[in-house]
Design an enzyme around this catalytic site. Structure first.
Site, PDB file in Angstrom:
ATOM      1  N   GLU A   1      50.387  54.671   5.762  1.00  0.00           N
ATOM      2  CA  GLU A   1      49.187  55.516   5.618  1.00  0.00           C
ATOM      3  C   GLU A   1      49.227  56.690   6.604  1.00  0.00           C
ATOM      4  O   GLU A   1      49.009  57.851   6.234  1.00  0.00           O
ATOM      5  CB  GLU A   1      47.927  54.686   5.847  1.00  0.00           C
ATOM      6  CG  GLU A   1      47.698  53.669   4.743  1.00  0.00           C
ATOM      7  CD  GLU A   1      46.520  52.740   5.028  1.00  0.00           C
ATOM      8  OE1 GLU A   1      45.573  53.155   5.703  1.00  0.00           O
ATOM      9  OE2 GLU A   1      46.561  51.579   4.558  1.00  0.00           O
TER      10      GLU A   1
ATOM     11  N   TYR B   1      50.464  44.413   7.584  1.00  0.00           N
ATOM     12  CA  TYR B   1      49.382  45.271   8.102  1.00  0.00           C
ATOM     13  C   TYR B   1      49.968  46.471   8.865  1.00  0.00           C
ATOM     14  O   TYR B   1      49.677  47.624   8.523  1.00  0.00           O
ATOM     15  CB  TYR B   1      48.440  44.448   8.991  1.00  0.00           C
ATOM     16  CG  TYR B   1      46.966  44.705   8.745  1.00  0.00           C
ATOM     17  CD1 TYR B   1      46.534  45.893   8.184  1.00  0.00           C
ATOM     18  CD2 TYR B   1      46.009  43.770   9.105  1.00  0.00           C
ATOM     19  CE1 TYR B   1      45.184  46.135   7.974  1.00  0.00           C
ATOM     20  CE2 TYR B   1      44.662  43.995   8.890  1.00  0.00           C
ATOM     21  CZ  TYR B   1      44.261  45.179   8.325  1.00  0.00           C
ATOM     22  OH  TYR B   1      42.924  45.398   8.113  1.00  0.00           O
TER      23      TYR B   1
HETATM   24  C1  LIG Z   1      36.255  58.134   5.310  1.00  0.00           C
HETATM   25  C2  LIG Z   1      37.521  57.842   5.955  1.00  0.00           C
HETATM   26  C3  LIG Z   1      37.517  56.525   6.689  1.00  0.00           C
HETATM   27  C4  LIG Z   1      38.815  56.294   7.327  1.00  0.00           C
HETATM   28  C5  LIG Z   1      38.770  55.224   8.368  1.00  0.00           C
HETATM   29  C6  LIG Z   1      40.066  55.149   9.015  1.00  0.00           C
HETATM   30  C7  LIG Z   1      40.219  54.069   9.987  1.00  0.00           C
HETATM   31  C8  LIG Z   1      40.917  52.875   9.387  1.00  0.00           C
HETATM   32  C9  LIG Z   1      41.616  52.097  10.375  1.00  0.00           C
HETATM   33  C10 LIG Z   1      42.111  50.778   9.804  1.00  0.00           C
HETATM   34  C11 LIG Z   1      43.053  50.946   8.724  1.00  0.00           C
HETATM   35  C12 LIG Z   1      43.279  49.718   7.883  1.00  0.00           C
HETATM   36  C13 LIG Z   1      44.033  50.142   6.706  1.00  0.00           C
HETATM   37  C14 LIG Z   1      44.465  49.013   5.866  1.00  0.00           C
HETATM   38  C15 LIG Z   1      45.698  48.914   5.521  1.00  0.00           C
HETATM   39  C16 LIG Z   1      46.152  47.793   4.759  1.00  0.00           C
HETATM   40  O1  LIG Z   1      45.472  47.092   4.045  1.00  0.00           O
HETATM   41  S1  LIG Z   1      47.773  47.505   4.930  1.00  0.00           S
HETATM   42  C17 LIG Z   1      48.090  46.085   3.957  1.00  0.00           C
HETATM   43  C18 LIG Z   1      47.977  44.807   4.732  1.00  0.00           C
HETATM   44  N1  LIG Z   1      46.613  44.539   4.966  1.00  0.00           N
HETATM   45  C19 LIG Z   1      46.133  43.339   5.273  1.00  0.00           C
HETATM   46  O2  LIG Z   1      46.804  42.326   5.361  1.00  0.00           O
HETATM   47  C20 LIG Z   1      44.707  43.362   5.523  1.00  0.00           C
HETATM   48  C21 LIG Z   1      44.010  42.336   4.827  1.00  0.00           C
HETATM   49  N2  LIG Z   1      42.678  42.535   5.237  1.00  0.00           N
HETATM   50  C22 LIG Z   1      41.810  41.663   5.116  1.00  0.00           C
HETATM   51  O3  LIG Z   1      42.035  40.596   4.639  1.00  0.00           O
HETATM   52  C23 LIG Z   1      40.490  42.103   5.634  1.00  0.00           C
HETATM   53  O4  LIG Z   1      40.335  41.876   6.955  1.00  0.00           O
HETATM   54  C24 LIG Z   1      39.299  41.687   4.793  1.00  0.00           C
HETATM   55  C25 LIG Z   1      39.594  42.008   3.364  1.00  0.00           C
HETATM   56  C26 LIG Z   1      38.159  42.539   5.227  1.00  0.00           C
HETATM   57  C27 LIG Z   1      38.983  40.182   4.943  1.00  0.00           C
HETATM   58  O5  LIG Z   1      38.135  39.915   5.969  1.00  0.00           O
HETATM   59  P1  LIG Z   1      37.810  38.432   6.490  1.00  0.00           P
HETATM   60  O6  LIG Z   1      36.521  38.479   7.211  1.00  0.00           O
HETATM   61  O7  LIG Z   1      38.976  37.897   7.225  1.00  0.00           O
HETATM   62  O8  LIG Z   1      37.609  37.668   5.185  1.00  0.00           O
HETATM   63  P2  LIG Z   1      38.206  36.308   4.660  1.00  0.00           P
HETATM   64  O9  LIG Z   1      38.591  35.345   5.740  1.00  0.00           O
HETATM   65  O10 LIG Z   1      39.231  36.585   3.681  1.00  0.00           O
HETATM   66  O11 LIG Z   1      36.918  35.772   3.975  1.00  0.00           O
HETATM   67  C28 LIG Z   1      35.786  35.280   4.700  1.00  0.00           C
HETATM   68  C29 LIG Z   1      35.036  34.335   3.795  1.00  0.00           C
HETATM   69  O12 LIG Z   1      34.573  35.017   2.644  1.00  0.00           O
HETATM   70  C30 LIG Z   1      35.165  34.504   1.469  1.00  0.00           C
HETATM   71  N3  LIG Z   1      35.513  35.604   0.594  1.00  0.00           N
HETATM   72  C31 LIG Z   1      35.805  36.839   0.961  1.00  0.00           C
HETATM   73  N4  LIG Z   1      36.066  37.586  -0.112  1.00  0.00           N
HETATM   74  C32 LIG Z   1      35.971  36.781  -1.178  1.00  0.00           C
HETATM   75  C33 LIG Z   1      36.150  36.961  -2.571  1.00  0.00           C
HETATM   76  N5  LIG Z   1      36.531  38.126  -3.097  1.00  0.00           N
HETATM   77  N6  LIG Z   1      35.968  35.907  -3.363  1.00  0.00           N
HETATM   78  C34 LIG Z   1      35.598  34.701  -2.879  1.00  0.00           C
HETATM   79  N7  LIG Z   1      35.414  34.466  -1.563  1.00  0.00           N
HETATM   80  C35 LIG Z   1      35.595  35.496  -0.732  1.00  0.00           C
HETATM   81  C36 LIG Z   1      36.404  33.755   1.952  1.00  0.00           C
HETATM   82  O13 LIG Z   1      36.796  32.745   1.101  1.00  0.00           O
HETATM   83  C37 LIG Z   1      35.913  33.226   3.277  1.00  0.00           C
HETATM   84  O14 LIG Z   1      35.054  32.116   3.038  1.00  0.00           O
HETATM   85  P3  LIG Z   1      35.094  30.827   3.967  1.00  0.00           P
HETATM   86  O15 LIG Z   1      36.435  30.184   3.720  1.00  0.00           O
HETATM   87  O16 LIG Z   1      33.950  30.013   3.493  1.00  0.00           O
HETATM   88  O17 LIG Z   1      34.961  31.316   5.389  1.00  0.00           O
END
Ligand SMILES: CCCCCCCCCCCCC/C=C/C(=O)SCCNC(=O)CCNC(=O)[C@H](O)C(C)(C)COP(=O)(O)OP(=O)(O)OC[C@H]1O[C@@H](n2cnc3c(N)ncnc32)[C@H](O)[C@@H]1OP(=O)(O)O
Length: 249
Positions: free
Chosen positions: A178, A171
């Protein structure tokens, strides 16, 4: 003669029928949602794997990162844009993730792909582009395979561990890539005045992309820690079984 509603017999039967129908509909919807998400996650894992292989092959053949972005840009644009569906998944409630967290994550990626790297050719060979590309790629292969195996109820511990540990390094590395890329774009944006609207014009509005980029860079300061701490909380919940608020003691 008492009507069916009055004696309650058939009324009860019809209520039970309606309940059965609703449950059936819910089951069909949840089956469809699971089938769609399984397809979506497999496609995304495959897409990011293709990108990873293409990047490794490019580097092994050419021995440089120059030209790497150009060679993988179509695949990157396709799969990163496809990820907009993740916001739709949250909005329609088929995944229990926050629309805000997902929205910030996905929109910042779309912005990097289309409004920075695609639009500003002179920065495509910057090392910082490789930094965020590698970081996104490893993250997404891990993340989508985590979702796929979870949906199939066969989640290997290594994938779960990787999903909730790799981000600790990836991250900040991705965000650094970026920010450095946007920083590298600033002189070009200032010189060309791209995407900017100058006064006077018939709508009487002005927009300066250069200042927009400065504001975007500044917005990482409050937003990134929030996303990072969100991931750390998820890590504690999933890997260490911590129930964060709902604890009884
Ligand atoms: C217009 C201009 C705007 C600009 C704005 C600028 C500001 C930006 C500032 C921030 C910059 C961030 C930039 C990002 C850079 C990068 O990505 S660098 C690379 C490294 N990045 C990471 O490691 C980040 C990974 N990020 C995440 O994982 C996110 O936080 C997420 C994708 C949003 C995930 O969120 P989260 O709430 O933690 O979700 P999960 O725990 O994974 O899921 C919750 C539950 O939902 C289910 N689920 C989610 N997605 C799916 C799916 N596709 N399929 C099936 N199920 C899914 C998941 O299983 C969980 O379910 P439960 O287990 O029942 O809880």
């Amino acid at each position: 003669m008492a009507s069916s509603e009055e004696d309650g017999t058939n009324g009860g039967a019809s209520e039970a029928g309606e309940e059965k129908e609703t449950t059936g509909r819910r089951r069909r919807l949840s089956f469809l949602a699971t089938a769609w998400l399984t397809f979506y996650n497999i496609a995304m894992t495959a897409g990011w794997l293709v990108l990873a292989i293409a990047m490794v092959r490019f580097y092994m053949e050419k021995g440089t990162h120059r030209g790497l972005y150009k060679s993988i840009q179509k695949t990157l644009k396709f799969f990163q844009t496809f990820a907009l569906l993740e916001i739709v998944h949250c909005l329609i409630g088929i995944v229990p993730t926050s629309v805000l967290v997902t929205g910030v994550q996905v929109s910042s990626r779309i912005f990097m792909v289309w409004l920075i790297t695609h639009s500003i050719k002179p920065i495509q060979n910057e090392e910082s582009v490789v930094l965020f590309l590698v970081s996104w790629t490893v993250t997404e292969i891990t993340r989508y395979s985590f979702y796929t195996f979870s949906l199939l109820d066969h989640l290997p511990y290594f994938i779960k561990w990787a999903r909730y540990n790799f981000f600790i390094i990836l991250y900040p590395v991705g965000v650094a890539g970026e920010l450095l890329t946007i920083y590298a774009a600033l002189p070009y944006v200032k010189k060309t005045g791209m995407f900017s609207i100058r006064l006077p014009n018939k709508y009487n509005v002005s927009f300066d992309y250069y200042y927009f980029l400065l504001i975007t860079m500044a917005s990482y300061i409050p937003l990134f820690p929030q996303l990072y701490f969100h991931m750390l909380r998820q890590r504690r919940k999933v890997l260490h079984g911590e129930v964060i608020v709902e604890k009884d003691d």
